[in-house]
Design an enzyme around this catalytic site. Structure first.
Site, PDB file in Angstrom:
ATOM      1  N   GLY A  31      -8.097   7.896   2.536  1.00  0.00           N
ATOM      2  CA  GLY A  31      -7.210   7.408   3.487  1.00  0.00           C
ATOM      3  C   GLY A  31      -5.874   7.588   2.619  1.00  0.00           C
ATOM      4  N   GLY A  32      -6.410   7.610   1.114  1.00  0.00           N
ATOM      5  CA  GLY A  32      -5.001   7.343   0.034  1.00  0.00           C
ATOM      6  C   GLY A  32      -4.161   6.669  -0.345  1.00  0.00           C
ATOM      7  CB  THR A  33      -0.961   6.783  -1.951  1.00  0.00           C
ATOM      8  OG1 THR A  33      -1.078   6.914  -2.587  1.00  0.00           O
ATOM      9  CG2 THR A  33       0.628   5.611  -1.767  1.00  0.00           C
ATOM     10  CB  CYS A  34      -0.498   6.151   3.440  1.00  0.00           C
ATOM     11  SG  CYS A  34       0.082   5.766   5.182  1.00  0.00           S
ATOM     12  CG  HIS A 433      24.255  -1.657  26.486  1.00  0.00           C
ATOM     13  ND1 HIS A 433      25.277  -1.827  25.422  1.00  0.00           N
ATOM     14  CD2 HIS A 433      24.881  -2.533  26.828  1.00  0.00           C
ATOM     15  CE1 HIS A 433      25.106  -3.293  25.619  1.00  0.00           C
ATOM     16  NE2 HIS A 433      25.291  -4.329  26.381  1.00  0.00           N
TER      17      HIS A 433
END
Length: 451
Positions: A31-34, A433
Site C-alpha cells: 500500500g505504500g506511504t499513503c 447555494h
C-alpha cells in the site's frame, strides 16, 4: 514491479488484464506511504482531532455538554491503525488474488539493467517498474544522535498524548500533526528555520495559516537559524537561536518533519545504470522512463510529485502509453494538492509568487472566508479564497482556498483548468447555494490588477 505503493498494484492490474505476466516485489508493507504512514492514518488522526475540537466548541452552536471532554489516546491510535491495516490487507489480497500476478516479499536489488535479485532468486524482464516511495529525511543536525526523536512513521505508533510536542519543520506534515496533537491536549511548539511557515505558499496564505495555529495555542518559533538537540533531564532540549524568545525549547517529544527522501539508496541502481539526481530521486523523462530503456520510476521516488494522486497519475500515464498507444506526459499535469490542517488549504496551479516571477500581467481576486455564507453558517470563518488569472488571455493561472471545504471546492477550479476553460466561462457557472464553491464566480467577477 518493485514496490506496492499507489502506482504499482494498479499498473499490475492493467498489465495482467492485457495478458502480461507480472511479478510484484514488496519488502515490507503493501500500500505504500499513503496507506501505512501517510494519507490514511494521518487524515484519520486529523478527523479524531477535529471531533475533539468540535466537541469543545459545542456551546458555540447552542449545544450544552455535561462533564469534561477527554481524549482516549489508545482508542485514537487503534482507530487510525485499524484504518491502515484494513487498507493494507485489501491491497495485498488484491495482488495475491490477481490472475497472472506473482507476489514476492523481500528486498529487490538490481544486479544488471534488466535483472533483479530477490533473495536467491533472479528475476529478468524487458520492462521493470520502480514504485518504492520515500521516507522521512533525518538531517545531521547537531545533537540529533543524542536524543530520541519521532518521524511521521513512529509518531503514528504512539498511544499516549505527548505532554509537549516540539515539531521541527513548519511545512505540511509538521503542521498537520501539530494541530492534531494540540487538539488532543498537548502543548505544541513549531520550530521553523525560515521566516514563515509553508514557505512555498504566498505570504498572505502563510500568515493566515500561522494565525489559525496561534489562535489554538500553538507556539511558533520562526527564523530558527541553528537548530540543535540535547538531553534535558528526562526531556529533550531543542536549541533554536531565534531572533527573539528563549534560545531553547524543552519538550517531552520531538517530531522531525523536515522533508522526505526517496527509498532508492539500497536498490543497486548503479548496477543497472539508472541515473539519479543529487538527492537520490530517479531521473525520468516526460513518460516516466528512466535513463535505461524499459525501466520506469513511478511515485515519490521519481521526484515528479510527492502525493498519492500524482503517483496514481504516474500509473495512468505509463499504462496509457504502453497499452493504449497514447502519448501522455507528466509535464501536462496541472499541480494540485492540499494541506490538511483545519480549515484545510486547497491549492492548484501557480502561486502569486510564481505568477510574478513569470512576468506576465495578471489579475487577482481575494475574499475572506468571513464573507462566505457557508462558512458563517458553519461557524468556521477562518481563511481566505484567492484566484489568479492572466490579464490578457483570461486563462486561470492558479488558486488557493484556505477555509472550510477548501480541499473539495478547489476541484471546481482544477477541473476548469484541465478543460482549458477561461475565467469568463467559469464566471458564468451557476453553483449551488449555500456552498464555498458558489463564491468562485464571485471571485472572478471581482478581479483586480495584481499590484
Amino acid at each position: 514491479m518493485i514496490g506496492a505503493g499507489q502506482a504499482g498494484p494498479a499498473l499490475a492490474g492493467r498489465l495482467t488484464e492485457a495478458g502480461h505476466r507480472v511479478a510484484v516485489v514488496e519488502r515490507k508493507l503493501f500500500g505504500g506511504t499513503c496507506v501505512n504512514t501517510g494519507c490514511m492514518p494521518t487524515k484519520t488522526l486529523v478527523a479524531s482531532a477535529y471531533a475533539a475540537h468540535l466537541v469543545r466548541r459545542a456551546a458555540d452552536y447552542g449545544v450544552v455538554l455535561q462533564g469534561r471532554v477527554a481524549v482516549d489516546a489508545k482508542a485514537v491510535a487503534a482507530r487510525q491503525q485499524g484504518v491502515s491495516a484494513s487498507a493494507r490487507a485489501n491491497v495485498e489480497a488484491w495482488l495475491r488474488g490477481m490472475p497472472g500476478c506473482t507476489v514476492l516479499t523481500g528486498h529487490a536489488r538490481f544486479v544488471a539493467a534488466h535483472a533483479v535479485a530477490v533473495g536467491d532468486e533472479i528475476l529478468e524482464a524487458d520492462r521493470i517498474f520502480i514504485n518504492v516511495g520515500g521516507r522521512a529525511h533525518v538531517p545531521a543536525m547537531p545533537g540529533i544522535d543524542a536524543v530520541p526523536f519521532l518521524t511521521n512513521t513512529s509518531l503514528l505508533q504512539l498511544d499516549t498524548i505527548p505532554e509537549h510536542l516540539v515539531v521541527v519543520g513548519g511545512s505540511y506534515i509538521g503542521l498537520e500533526f501539530a494541530q492534531a496533537y494540540r487538539r488532543f491536549g498537548s502543548e505544541v511548539t513549531i520550530i521553523e528555520k525560515g521566516p514563515r511557515l509553508i514557505g512555498r505558499e504566498d505570504s498572505d496564505v502563510s500568515e493566515a495559516v500561522a494565525g489559525i495555529l496561534r489562535d489554538e495555542g500553538i507556539i511558533l518559533r520562526l527564523n530558527a537559524e541553528c537548530i540543535r538537540f540535547a538531553p534535558h533531564g528526562g526531556e529533550i532540549g531543542v536549541g533554536v537561536n531565534c531572533t527573539e524568545g528563549h534560545p531553547e525549547v524543552v519538550g517531552s517529544h520531538v517530531l522531525l518533519a523536515v522533508g522526505r527522501r526517496p527509498n532508492t539508496d539500497d536498490l543497486g541502481l548503479e548496477a543497472a545504470g539508472i541515473d539519479t539526481d543529487a538527492r537520490g530521486f530517479i531521473t525520468v523523462d516526460d513518460g516516466l522512463q528512466t535513463s535505461v530503456p524499459g525501466i520506469y520510476a513511478l511515485g515519490d521516488c521519481n521526484g515528479r510529485g510527492a502525493f498519492t494522486h500524482t503517483a496514481y497519475n504516474d500509473f495512468e500515464i505509463v499504462a496509457a502509453n504502453l497499452l493504449d498507444a497514447a502519448s501522455r506526459r507528466v509535464s501536462d499535469r496541472i499541480p494540485g494538492y492540499a494541506l490538511y490542517i483545519d480549515p484545510p488549504l486547497g491549492r492548484v496551479g501557480k502561486s502569486e509568487a510564481e505568477v510574478r516571477e513569470s512576468g506576465r500581467p495578471a489579475l487577482v481576486g481575494i475574499r475572506a472566508m468571513t464573507r462566505v455564507g457557508r462558512a458563517v453558517e458553519k461557524g468556521e470563518t477562518k481563511g481566505l479564497m484567492k484566484m489568479l488569472v492572466d490579464a490578457e488571455t483570461r486563462a486561470i493561472l492558479g488558486a488557493a482556498i484556505l477555509g472550510t471545504g477548501g480541499d473539495e471546492a478547489i476541484h471546481g477550479i482544477l477541473n476548469a483548468m484541465n478543460l482549458g476553460a477561461t475565467a469568463p466561462t467559469l464566471q458564468w457557472a451557476v453553483p449551488i447555494h449555500p456552498t464555498v464553491s458558489e463564491l468562485i464566480p464571485t471571485l472572478l467577477g471581482d478581479l483586480k490588477p495584481l499590484p
